[in-house]
Design a protein around this motif. Structure first.
Motif, PDB file in Angstrom:
ATOM      1  N   LEU A 105      97.498  25.382 -71.506  1.00 20.03           N
ATOM      2  CA  LEU A 105      98.548  24.949 -72.432  1.00 20.03           C
ATOM      3  C   LEU A 105      98.348  25.580 -73.813  1.00 20.03           C
ATOM      4  CD1 LEU A 105      98.685  21.156 -71.455  1.00 20.03           C
ATOM      5  CD2 LEU A 105     100.520  22.826 -71.123  1.00 20.03           C
ATOM      6  N   THR A 106      98.095  26.877 -73.852  1.00 22.06           N
ATOM      7  CA  THR A 106      97.766  27.512 -75.131  1.00 22.06           C
ATOM      8  C   THR A 106      98.883  27.358 -76.158  1.00 22.06           C
ATOM      9  OG1 THR A 106      98.546  29.617 -74.212  1.00 22.06           O
ATOM     10  CG2 THR A 106      96.180  29.196 -74.139  1.00 22.06           C
ATOM     11  N   GLY A 107     100.140  27.457 -75.731  1.00 18.54           N
ATOM     12  CA  GLY A 107     101.256  27.377 -76.671  1.00 18.54           C
ATOM     13  C   GLY A 107     101.654  25.964 -77.038  1.00 18.54           C
ATOM     14  N   ALA A 108     101.157  24.971 -76.311  1.00 17.76           N
ATOM     15  CA  ALA A 108     101.483  23.581 -76.633  1.00 17.76           C
ATOM     16  C   ALA A 108     100.765  23.126 -77.897  1.00 17.76           C
ATOM     17  CB  ALA A 108     101.120  22.670 -75.467  1.00 17.76           C
ATOM     18  N   ARG A 109      99.622  23.764 -78.201  1.00 16.87           N
ATOM     19  CA  ARG A 109      98.858  23.492 -79.423  1.00 16.87           C
ATOM     20  C   ARG A 109      98.422  22.035 -79.513  1.00 16.87           C
ATOM     21  NH1 ARG A 109      96.619  26.720 -79.373  1.00 16.87           N
ATOM     22  NH2 ARG A 109      95.800  26.582 -81.488  1.00 16.87           N
ATOM     23  N   VAL A 110      97.619  21.606 -78.556  1.00 22.76           N
ATOM     24  CA  VAL A 110      97.035  20.267 -78.595  1.00 22.76           C
ATOM     25  C   VAL A 110      95.525  20.384 -78.405  1.00 22.76           C
ATOM     26  CG1 VAL A 110      96.959  17.947 -77.597  1.00 22.76           C
ATOM     27  CG2 VAL A 110      99.129  19.217 -77.659  1.00 22.76           C
ATOM     28  N   GLY A 111      94.815  19.952 -79.413  1.00 20.59           N
ATOM     29  CA  GLY A 111      93.365  19.824 -79.336  1.00 20.59           C
ATOM     30  C   GLY A 111      92.973  18.467 -79.864  1.00 20.59           C
ATOM     31  N   TRP A 112      91.665  18.216 -79.916  1.00 22.15           N
ATOM     32  CA  TRP A 112      91.229  16.962 -80.528  1.00 22.15           C
ATOM     33  C   TRP A 112      89.847  17.129 -81.135  1.00 22.15           C
ATOM     34  CZ3 TRP A 112      93.032  17.467 -75.585  1.00 22.15           C
ATOM     35  CH2 TRP A 112      92.116  17.452 -74.520  1.00 22.15           C
ATOM     36  N   LEU A 113      89.676  16.409 -82.231  1.00 17.17           N
ATOM     37  CA  LEU A 113      88.417  16.401 -82.967  1.00 17.17           C
ATOM     38  C   LEU A 113      87.784  15.035 -82.796  1.00 17.17           C
ATOM     39  CD1 LEU A 113      86.474  17.746 -85.063  1.00 17.17           C
ATOM     40  CD2 LEU A 113      87.898  16.697 -86.839  1.00 17.17           C
ATOM     41  N   LEU A 114      86.564  15.039 -82.268  1.00 16.44           N
ATOM     42  CA  LEU A 114      85.803  13.802 -82.101  1.00 16.44           C
ATOM     43  C   LEU A 114      84.809  13.701 -83.258  1.00 16.44           C
ATOM     44  CD1 LEU A 114      85.123  11.348 -80.312  1.00 16.44           C
ATOM     45  CD2 LEU A 114      83.482  12.797 -79.101  1.00 16.44           C
ATOM     46  N   THR A 115      84.900  12.641 -84.042  1.00 14.12           N
ATOM     47  CA  THR A 115      84.107  12.517 -85.260  1.00 14.12           C
ATOM     48  C   THR A 115      83.019  11.448 -85.099  1.00 14.12           C
ATOM     49  OG1 THR A 115      85.314  10.725 -86.352  1.00 14.12           O
ATOM     50  CG2 THR A 115      86.266  12.939 -86.494  1.00 14.12           C
ATOM     51  N   PRO A 116      82.035  11.442 -85.992  1.00 15.29           N
ATOM     52  CA  PRO A 116      81.134  10.291 -86.079  1.00 15.29           C
ATOM     53  C   PRO A 116      81.918   9.059 -86.526  1.00 15.29           C
ATOM     54  CG  PRO A 116      80.214  12.208 -87.217  1.00 15.29           C
ATOM     55  CD  PRO A 116      81.646  12.524 -86.906  1.00 15.29           C
ATOM     56  N   PRO A 117      81.334   7.878 -86.412  1.00 15.17           N
ATOM     57  CA  PRO A 117      82.040   6.658 -86.835  1.00 15.17           C
ATOM     58  C   PRO A 117      82.294   6.642 -88.340  1.00 15.17           C
ATOM     59  CG  PRO A 117      80.116   6.129 -85.469  1.00 15.17           C
ATOM     60  CD  PRO A 117      80.017   7.583 -85.810  1.00 15.17           C
ATOM     61  N   GLY A 118      83.368   5.917 -88.721  1.00 11.49           N
ATOM     62  CA  GLY A 118      83.599   5.636 -90.124  1.00 11.49           C
ATOM     63  C   GLY A 118      84.485   6.613 -90.861  1.00 11.49           C
ATOM     64  N   PRO A 169     106.307  15.488 -77.614  1.00 12.83           N
ATOM     65  CA  PRO A 169     106.360  15.923 -76.217  1.00 12.83           C
ATOM     66  C   PRO A 169     105.075  16.605 -75.752  1.00 12.83           C
ATOM     67  CG  PRO A 169     108.450  16.380 -77.291  1.00 12.83           C
ATOM     68  CD  PRO A 169     107.505  15.960 -78.365  1.00 12.83           C
ATOM     69  N   ALA A 170     104.455  17.388 -76.628  1.00 12.21           N
ATOM     70  CA  ALA A 170     103.200  18.034 -76.243  1.00 12.21           C
ATOM     71  C   ALA A 170     102.119  16.993 -75.992  1.00 12.21           C
ATOM     72  CB  ALA A 170     102.763  19.015 -77.330  1.00 12.21           C
ATOM     73  N   GLN A 171     102.087  15.944 -76.820  1.00  9.63           N
ATOM     74  CA  GLN A 171     101.100  14.887 -76.601  1.00  9.63           C
ATOM     75  C   GLN A 171     101.348  14.177 -75.272  1.00  9.63           C
ATOM     76  OE1 GLN A 171      99.703  12.443 -79.951  1.00  9.63           O
ATOM     77  NE2 GLN A 171     101.233  13.474 -81.241  1.00  9.63           N
ATOM     78  N   ARG A 172     102.626  13.919 -74.955  1.00 13.51           N
ATOM     79  CA  ARG A 172     102.943  13.272 -73.673  1.00 13.51           C
ATOM     80  C   ARG A 172     102.483  14.144 -72.495  1.00 13.51           C
ATOM     81  NH1 ARG A 172     103.742   8.118 -75.142  1.00 13.51           N
ATOM     82  NH2 ARG A 172     105.485   7.879 -76.627  1.00 13.51           N
ATOM     83  N   ALA A 173     102.663  15.448 -72.637  1.00 13.88           N
ATOM     84  CA  ALA A 173     102.240  16.351 -71.566  1.00 13.88           C
ATOM     85  C   ALA A 173     100.727  16.295 -71.363  1.00 13.88           C
ATOM     86  CB  ALA A 173     102.678  17.777 -71.896  1.00 13.88           C
ATOM     87  N   VAL A 174      99.967  16.221 -72.451  1.00 10.94           N
ATOM     88  CA  VAL A 174      98.507  16.212 -72.328  1.00 10.94           C
ATOM     89  C   VAL A 174      97.999  14.882 -71.792  1.00 10.94           C
ATOM     90  CG1 VAL A 174      96.334  16.483 -73.597  1.00 10.94           C
ATOM     91  CG2 VAL A 174      98.251  18.001 -74.079  1.00 10.94           C
TER      92      VAL A 174
END
Length: 545
Positions: free
Chosen positions: A240-253, A272-277
């Motif tokens: 899904l390169t063109g959908a442009r959905v990633g995520w950043l996992l952070t420390p708490p707080g 819509p991209a979020q729904r697809a993922v």
């Protein structure tokens, strides 16, 4: 017209995009330059995105992403990565690229330093420049299987270092760091109180070496002090390169700060991209399994062809890239060679120098492509000449004498007693060993090096357990063909076979080309080995075996 911010002038251009855009202007190109999966997207994923568009599900979402997606990510990282987290630590980003920029923007002030892998993904360094920070490359060397050297990292840390970026599986290398390596890097970060940004975009594609998430080593209850930010993406895993959905996992707080940062940067990722993922993460994972099998089979066939043709490469343990040595053809400028290869052979590959100084002489092939295209691209690579390293023959003394003087004179002016010593090949062959690198096809001597005889020292500077080498010289006409590296690797192999614990070299202070070679191979400067007054000024280098 007002001027732009000064830091924008230092942002390096993308050497990958340069080749990609040139390829777009040509016909009949085999494009292996960008990391674009060639597998189809799972139909259920496409259907979920389509339904959202057709239902006009296009409103703003929370800054961190829709709850269903954040919860799906929490379950996914627990199952696949061994990371126990909660939705407030998950921030959906506009691809992993924005996730990286977001993390670096949170952690770096202008003038701060960030340790980045070299070779490493281009965005690491580009982001640092955009943030007025300084990217400090840490070398990943072929002789160390492109694994970070913690001793070398120690030498790079300063009081301005704030962050280290770790990328496994690696883009561009395809290297995967095992658990002890990842633990060692985390311990290093703890010791120096650094943040860690772990780029794990290719996490689902490994071959033989399991993927280890840095944050799984840093889970609460394991003594962690919460310093790891992890970047993930749907782009490669689910094509899904063109959908442009990633995520950043952070420390708490970090939730209050992230809400403001996301609002300022993108507000939110399109719905819509979020729904697809969500559908991609929660549905059957057969498409991911099939993609991994496809990439692994392509890599296996491609490496088989490279071996048959005698072309050096890094055996890929992850991702879908091939890291290939073309130094025999690129002659010290792989960016120029890659452009010429595209224009003449109609094959687009990424020049290794686009990923850092250590990438000079290498290229990256994307193996997420048609197997026929991939193999044809490799078939069009020039084969390296077969080079033999052997002892010099008496009839070659005069030619090697001229060649050595020409090689040294190419870098700086020499004369007097030192020049006489450089030319004294017959004497060197009498009291020591002179080895030559010979092109088997033509018989041309391409370079030479002097070693001590087994059990002897070369000079009074030699110490017990060491092998000292001198007068490594490459014919000026053979520069850029990797002869210096080949001869140095021969020296290291000889030292190991003789049971030496260290290899040392003294070379003239002006011979910067040689110094760069030794440094790129892991040699460290030894100031205590400087020659005494009155003797030709030198720089001494050593490498522990």
């Amino acid at each position: 017209m007002p001027r732009l911010a000064l830091h924008t002038e230092s942002v390096p251009p993308s050497g990958i995009r340069r080749i990609f855009e040139l390829a777009q202007s040509l016909d009949d190109v085999i494009s292996l330059v960008i990391g674009e999966p060639d597998v189809p997207v799972d139909p259920a994923t496409l259907d979920a995105g389509s339904r959202a568009w057709l239902a006009d599900d296009t409103d703003y979402t929370p800054n961190g992403g829709i709850p269903e997606l954040r919860e799906a990510i929490v379950r996914t990282v627990a199952e696949h990565n061994g990371i126990l987290t909660d939705p407030e630590r998950v921030w959906v980003t506009n691809g992993a690229t924005q996730g990286l920029h977001l993390a670096m923007g949170l952690l770096l002030d202008p003038g701060d330093e960030v340790l980045v892998p070299d070779p490493g993904y281009t965005t690491f360094t580009m982001n640092a420049h955009l943030l007025s920070a300084t990217a400090v490359p840490y070398p990943l060397r072929p002789e160390n299987a492109f694994v970070p050297d913690l001793v070398e990292l120690e030498r790079l840390v300063t009081d301005r270092t704030r962050v280290i970026i770790v990328n496994s599986p690696s883009n561009p290398l395809g290297a995967v760091f095992d658990r002890p390596t990842m633990q060692g890097l985390l311990d290093f970060a703890r010791e120096h109180d650094l943040w860690v940004i772990s780029d794990e975009v290719y996490e689902r594609f490994t071959y033989g070496t399991p993927h280890v998430s840095m944050a799984s080593l840093a889970s609460p209850g394991v003594g962690d002090d919460d310093r790891v930010f992890t970047v993930f993406s749907a782009s490669k895993t689910y094509a899904l390169t063109g959908a442009r959905v990633g995520w950043l996992l952070t420390p708490p707080g970090f939730a209050p700060l992230l809400r403001s940062a996301q609002e300022a940067m993108i507000s939110c990722v399109n719905t819509p991209a979020q729904r697809a993922v969500v559908a991609a993460l929660t549905g059957p994972q057969q498409s991911v399994t099939d993609a991994g099998t496809h990439y692994r089979e392509n890599l296996a066939r491609a490496t088989e062809m490279l071996r048959e043709r005698g072309i050096r490469y890094l055996d890929p343990a992850g991702a879908f890239y091939l890291w290939v040595d073309v130094s025999h053809a690129s002659r010290g400028d792989v960016a120029e060679w890659a452009e010429r290869f595209l224009l003449e052979q109609r094959v687009a590959v990424a020049p290794g120098s686009a990923f850092g100084r250590m990438g000079e002489g290498w290229v990256r092939f994307c193996a997420a492509a048609s197997l026929d295209y991939l193999l044809e691209g490799i078939r069009r690579l020039p084969e390296p000449p077969r080079i033999e390293v052997r002892l010099i023959r008496p009839e070659e003394y005069e030619a090697v004498s001229r060649q050595r003087f020409a090689a040294y004179a190419h870098d700086y002016e020499i004369g007097g007693e030192y020049a006489d010593n450089v030319r004294a090949v017959e004497m060197h062959a009498t009291v020591a060993e002179v080895w030559v690198a010979v092109d088997v096809a033509t018989g041309d001597i391409l370079g030479s090096v002097t070693l001590p005889r087994a059990g002897e020292a070369l000079t009074e500077l030699g110490r017990a357990g060491e092998l000292e080498f001198r007068l490594l010289a490459v014919d000026p006409g053979a520069r850029g063909r990797g002869i210096g590296r080949l001869l140095t690797e021969f020296v290291l192999d000889t030292a190991r076979s003789r049971g030496a614990s260290r290899v040392v070299m003294n070379s003239g202070t002006d011979m910067v080309v040689a110094h760069r070679l030794y440094e790129s191979m892991g040699f460290a400067r030894m100031s205590e080995r400087e020659n005494p007054p009155g003797i030709e000024p030198t720089r001494a280098y050593g490498l522990d075996l």
